[in-house]
Design a protein around this motif. Structure first.
Motif, PDB file in Angstrom:
ATOM      1  N   GLU A 114       0.824  -1.210   0.000  1.00 20.23           N
ATOM      2  CA  GLU A 114       0.000   0.000   0.000  1.00 20.23           C
ATOM      3  C   GLU A 114       0.860   1.262   0.000  1.00 20.23           C
ATOM      4  OE1 GLU A 114      -3.878   0.588   2.195  1.00 20.23           O
ATOM      5  OE2 GLU A 114      -2.961  -1.057   3.344  1.00 20.23           O
ATOM      6  N   VAL A 115       1.908   1.263   0.809  1.00 19.30           N
ATOM      7  CA  VAL A 115       2.773   2.431   0.907  1.00 19.30           C
ATOM      8  C   VAL A 115       3.557   2.626  -0.392  1.00 19.30           C
ATOM      9  CG1 VAL A 115       4.713   3.472   2.164  1.00 19.30           C
ATOM     10  CG2 VAL A 115       2.878   2.335   3.421  1.00 19.30           C
ATOM     11  N   ILE A 139       3.347   5.984  -2.678  1.00 15.95           N
ATOM     12  CA  ILE A 139       4.546   6.747  -3.029  1.00 15.95           C
ATOM     13  C   ILE A 139       4.640   6.896  -4.543  1.00 15.95           C
ATOM     14  CG2 ILE A 139       7.082   6.688  -3.051  1.00 15.95           C
ATOM     15  CD1 ILE A 139       6.899   5.283  -0.282  1.00 15.95           C
ATOM     16  N   ARG A 140       4.377   5.823  -5.272  1.00 21.59           N
ATOM     17  CA  ARG A 140       4.434   5.879  -6.735  1.00 21.59           C
ATOM     18  C   ARG A 140       3.345   6.779  -7.308  1.00 21.59           C
ATOM     19  NH1 ARG A 140       5.539  -0.276  -8.863  1.00 21.59           N
ATOM     20  NH2 ARG A 140       7.555  -0.584  -7.849  1.00 21.59           N
ATOM     21  N   ARG A 141       2.118   6.661  -6.789  1.00 20.90           N
ATOM     22  CA  ARG A 141       1.010   7.511  -7.285  1.00 20.90           C
ATOM     23  C   ARG A 141       1.317   8.987  -7.086  1.00 20.90           C
ATOM     24  NH1 ARG A 141      -2.401   3.737  -5.062  1.00 20.90           N
ATOM     25  NH2 ARG A 141      -2.839   5.010  -3.228  1.00 20.90           N
ATOM     26  N   PRO A 183      11.652  -0.226  -2.997  1.00 21.89           N
ATOM     27  CA  PRO A 183      10.688  -0.813  -3.928  1.00 21.89           C
ATOM     28  C   PRO A 183       9.872   0.208  -4.719  1.00 21.89           C
ATOM     29  CG  PRO A 183      10.585  -1.952  -1.823  1.00 21.89           C
ATOM     30  CD  PRO A 183      11.486  -0.760  -1.644  1.00 21.89           C
ATOM     31  N   ALA A 184       9.750   1.433  -4.216  1.00 16.00           N
ATOM     32  CA  ALA A 184       9.002   2.463  -4.947  1.00 16.00           C
ATOM     33  C   ALA A 184       9.648   2.765  -6.294  1.00 16.00           C
ATOM     34  CB  ALA A 184       8.899   3.740  -4.118  1.00 16.00           C
ATOM     35  N   GLY A 185      10.951   2.545  -6.389  1.00 14.54           N
ATOM     36  CA  GLY A 185      11.655   2.794  -7.640  1.00 14.54           C
ATOM     37  C   GLY A 185      12.021   1.536  -8.403  1.00 14.54           C
ATOM     38  N   ALA A 186      11.610   0.379  -7.905  1.00 13.31           N
ATOM     39  CA  ALA A 186      11.920  -0.890  -8.569  1.00 13.31           C
ATOM     40  C   ALA A 186      10.706  -1.383  -9.347  1.00 13.31           C
ATOM     41  CB  ALA A 186      12.329  -1.930  -7.525  1.00 13.31           C
ATOM     42  N   SER A 187      10.936  -2.206 -10.327  1.00  9.39           N
ATOM     43  CA  SER A 187       9.810  -2.730 -11.104  1.00  9.39           C
ATOM     44  C   SER A 187       9.065  -3.796 -10.315  1.00  9.39           C
ATOM     45  CB  SER A 187      10.308  -3.299 -12.432  1.00  9.39           C
ATOM     46  OG  SER A 187      11.211  -4.350 -12.191  1.00  9.39           O
ATOM     47  N   GLU A 237       1.231   0.360 -10.163  1.00 13.65           N
ATOM     48  CA  GLU A 237       1.686   1.696 -10.531  1.00 13.65           C
ATOM     49  C   GLU A 237       3.116   1.634 -11.051  1.00 13.65           C
ATOM     50  OE1 GLU A 237       0.146   0.959  -7.752  1.00 13.65           O
ATOM     51  OE2 GLU A 237      -1.654   2.186  -7.774  1.00 13.65           O
ATOM     52  N   PRO A 238       3.430   2.435 -12.064  1.00  8.60           N
ATOM     53  CA  PRO A 238       4.804   2.420 -12.592  1.00  8.60           C
ATOM     54  C   PRO A 238       5.807   2.909 -11.542  1.00  8.60           C
ATOM     55  CG  PRO A 238       3.487   4.130 -13.674  1.00  8.60           C
ATOM     56  CD  PRO A 238       2.562   3.364 -12.781  1.00  8.60           C
ATOM     57  N   PRO A 239       7.005   2.334 -11.542  1.00 10.02           N
ATOM     58  CA  PRO A 239       8.008   2.716 -10.545  1.00 10.02           C
ATOM     59  C   PRO A 239       8.503   4.143 -10.756  1.00 10.02           C
ATOM     60  CG  PRO A 239       8.953   1.197 -12.131  1.00 10.02           C
ATOM     61  CD  PRO A 239       7.494   1.303 -12.444  1.00 10.02           C
TER      62      PRO A 239
END
Length: 174
Positions: free
Chosen positions: A24-25, A29-31, A62-66, A71-73
């Motif tokens: 969820e987090v 963060i990605r959104r 993980p927010a920047g990983a695929s 949601e896209p990283p």
């Protein structure tokens, strides 16, 4: 001036750094496309606050990983700074931000947090946090300040403090 508010599925008093909560987090963060994450101090007095600090720290990479969520990283790993701990206990601030001009807005925002308006022993949340802001202001040389510490880890050893300074000084990228 907040543009939005999002409540996740955690229940007051029962927040946990679970894998589902981490998803969820990461999704949030990605959104938001966040580049600076501000969260509680890892040693905060409240179990929910400690859980959220762990979740934000665990979701950062993980927010920047695929993968992980739909949601896209993010293109870059967000930085983290930690808020001051309750009553400043156990905190080692690295930066103090002058909030003197926004104390009225801050108090009105705290007043909206009805479930937390009165703390243990009948203390007012707004009064307790204002006392800390006054102390941090004395340390900073202004009426009121908020103190932060960085989450010193890859890729920025200043732990997001540089980004926080840019934001508070009106920097474009923040």
């Amino acid at each position: 001036g907040a543009a939005s508010f999002t409540a996740l599925s955690m229940v007051d008093g029962l927040a946990a750094a679970s894998l589902e909560a981490r998803r969820e987090v990461v999704a949030l963060i990605r959104r938001l496309g966040a580049n600076l994450l501000m969260t509680h101090a890892p040693h905060d007095y409240h179990v929910d606050h400690r859980a959220v600090a762990a979740l934000v720290g665990d979701a950062r990479i993980p927010a920047g990983a695929s993968g992980i969520v739909d949601e896209p990283p993010l293109r870059a790993t967000p930085d983290i700074v930690h808020f001051d701990a309750e009553q400043g206990l156990g905190a080692t601030p690295q930066i103090w931000v002058d909030v003197s001009e926004t104390m009225d807005v801050r108090r009105r925002a705290l007043d909206c947090h009805r479930s937390q308006a009165t703390m243990l022993h009948g203390q007012s949340l707004a009064d307790v946090t204002e006392s800390l802001a006054r102390l941090r202001g004395e340390q900073r040389g202004c009426a009121f300040a908020e103190a932060f510490s960085g989450y010193a880890t890859w890729p920025h050893p200043d732990g997001g403090l540089r980004r926080l300074v840019l934001l508070t000084e009106g920097g474009a990228d923040g």
